[in-house]
Scaffold this active site. Sequence first.
Site, mmCIF file in Angstrom:
data_model
loop_
_atom_site.group_PDB
_atom_site.id
_atom_site.type_symbol
_atom_site.label_atom_id
_atom_site.label_comp_id
_atom_site.label_asym_id
_atom_site.label_seq_id
_atom_site.Cartn_x
_atom_site.Cartn_y
_atom_site.Cartn_z
ATOM 1 N N ARG A 44 -37.711 -13.152 -36.279
ATOM 2 C CA ARG A 44 -37.587 -12.276 -35.116
ATOM 3 C C ARG A 44 -38.628 -12.696 -34.092
ATOM 4 O O ARG A 44 -39.478 -13.534 -34.353
ATOM 5 C CB ARG A 44 -37.667 -10.784 -35.474
ATOM 6 C CG ARG A 44 -38.521 -10.385 -36.620
ATOM 7 C CD ARG A 44 -39.982 -10.140 -36.396
ATOM 8 N NE ARG A 44 -40.359 -9.727 -35.083
ATOM 9 C CZ ARG A 44 -41.380 -10.243 -34.433
ATOM 10 N NH1 ARG A 44 -42.121 -11.207 -34.979
ATOM 11 N NH2 ARG A 44 -41.718 -9.812 -33.248
ATOM 12 N N ALA A 46 -38.272 -13.302 -29.709
ATOM 13 C CA ALA A 46 -37.250 -14.028 -28.947
ATOM 14 C C ALA A 46 -37.320 -15.558 -29.104
ATOM 15 O O ALA A 46 -36.320 -16.196 -29.467
ATOM 16 C CB ALA A 46 -37.343 -13.615 -27.483
ATOM 17 N N ASP A 214 -38.237 -10.150 -24.058
ATOM 18 C CA ASP A 214 -37.007 -10.686 -24.656
ATOM 19 C C ASP A 214 -36.019 -11.192 -23.618
ATOM 20 O O ASP A 214 -35.163 -12.022 -23.931
ATOM 21 C CB ASP A 214 -36.361 -9.621 -25.538
ATOM 22 C CG ASP A 214 -37.204 -9.456 -26.785
ATOM 23 O OD1 ASP A 214 -38.234 -8.768 -26.715
ATOM 24 O OD2 ASP A 214 -36.866 -10.077 -27.804
ATOM 25 N N ASN A 224 -38.339 -5.494 -23.165
ATOM 26 C CA ASN A 224 -39.347 -5.695 -24.201
ATOM 27 C C ASN A 224 -39.022 -4.748 -25.356
ATOM 28 O O ASN A 224 -38.184 -3.872 -25.224
ATOM 29 C CB ASN A 224 -40.760 -5.355 -23.722
ATOM 30 C CG ASN A 224 -40.995 -5.679 -22.278
ATOM 31 O OD1 ASN A 224 -40.686 -4.891 -21.405
ATOM 32 N ND2 ASN A 224 -41.550 -6.830 -22.003
HETATM 33 O O1 MRU Z 1 -37.135 -6.893 -32.535
HETATM 34 P P1 MRU Z 1 -38.125 -7.997 -32.520
HETATM 35 O O2 MRU Z 1 -39.153 -7.864 -33.582
HETATM 36 O O3 MRU Z 1 -37.459 -9.351 -32.501
HETATM 37 O O4 MRU Z 1 -38.836 -7.814 -31.125
HETATM 38 C C1 MRU Z 1 -39.750 -8.771 -30.739
HETATM 39 C C2 MRU Z 1 -40.473 -8.417 -29.524
HETATM 40 O O5 MRU Z 1 -40.323 -7.387 -28.938
HETATM 41 C C3 MRU Z 1 -41.372 -9.419 -29.007
HETATM 42 O O6 MRU Z 1 -42.401 -8.800 -28.345
HETATM 43 C C4 MRU Z 1 -40.568 -10.315 -28.071
HETATM 44 O O7 MRU Z 1 -39.465 -10.873 -28.723
HETATM 45 C C5 MRU Z 1 -41.381 -11.367 -27.520
HETATM 46 S S1 MRU Z 1 -41.660 -12.562 -28.732
HETATM 47 C C6 MRU Z 1 -42.832 -13.615 -28.250
#
Ligand code: MRU
Length: 324
Positions: A44, A46, A214, A224
């Site tokens: 997980r 992005a 994201d 986000n």
């Molecule tokens: O649902 P997730 O854990 O994939 O969410 C991730 C985030 O919110 C991160 O802050 C975002 O993807 C940025 S990753 C550098």
Amino acid sequence: MKNILYKDGKLLLLDQTLLPNQEVYIEPKTKEDYYYAIKKLQVRGAPAIGIFAAYGMALIEDDKAMLKQYLDSARPTAVNLSWATDRMLKAYYDGKSLIDEAIAIHNEDIAMCKKISEYGLSLLNDGDGILTHCNAGALATGEYGTGLGPLLLGKERGYNFHIYSDETRPLLQGARLTSYELEKAGCDVTLICDNMASIVMKQGKIDAVLVGADRIAANGDTANKVGTSGVAILAKHYGIPFYVLAPYSTIDYTCATGDDIVIEERDPQEIKSMWYTRDMALPQTKCYNPSFDVTDNNLITAIITDKGIIKAPYTTNLMRIKND
Ligand code: MRU
């Protein structure tokens, strides 16, 4: 700590659902393994999702256009996923080596995170109190991270930040991943519940907020992890700079504003029962579980990308870096 390891035709993935208690690498082999690893958040963040999907596109024998569609459907909000699979599909049509393209996407992400970390660190001072939400560290990217990148780079250079990590309901990435990652790097980290962000700001413990993103719309609105926009509103109230850190690949110029961003909705079980020994709501109780929210561009002090530090007016300044 490496979340995605590729060597000699074999891909290993650190299963983030088992952290912080177990560090286990799995070897996804089928397209379903790749899809569910993304869907269930074994991988997980992005950029990490994009890197992983790029390897999937290279390693799985299938109709590549259909494979792209299938992988993209695992999580809709993080643009890096479709950005990476688009690039892989183009490489396929151009007759390029797909594994070389996936490795290039991986290496480029590492380089972008390093640049973002340098730019971010230039805005901070030794001893600063920092608040972060969710996990935007090495686990969420190729290396260093985005939101956590300046903190991890700073630690290597002798800075001592006092970092507050929101636990990040409902999937607890802040508790399970951010505090784990920062502890391992030797950083000073304090875990708080999401609803405690206001008090630590009011008490003067926070000098800056650093988060990942994201998807960034062309006007600078950013998607986000859910809860981030509330932190941004608090930061504005207390006069604390709010920085969004993300690679160029997170900017979606086809998305005019945050209203055009598709927000992923997840299983209600993540709220009602996932972390509990007994259910914490009646079976018939309705749940709304959006995985992301949108931070309006007027709440953002700067968007820190590998192409530099972008400030308002965002539409003009994001367009300016488009063809750099
Ligand atoms: O649902 P997730 O854990 O994939 O969410 C991730 C985030 O919110 C991160 O802050 C975002 O993807 C940025 S990753 C550098």
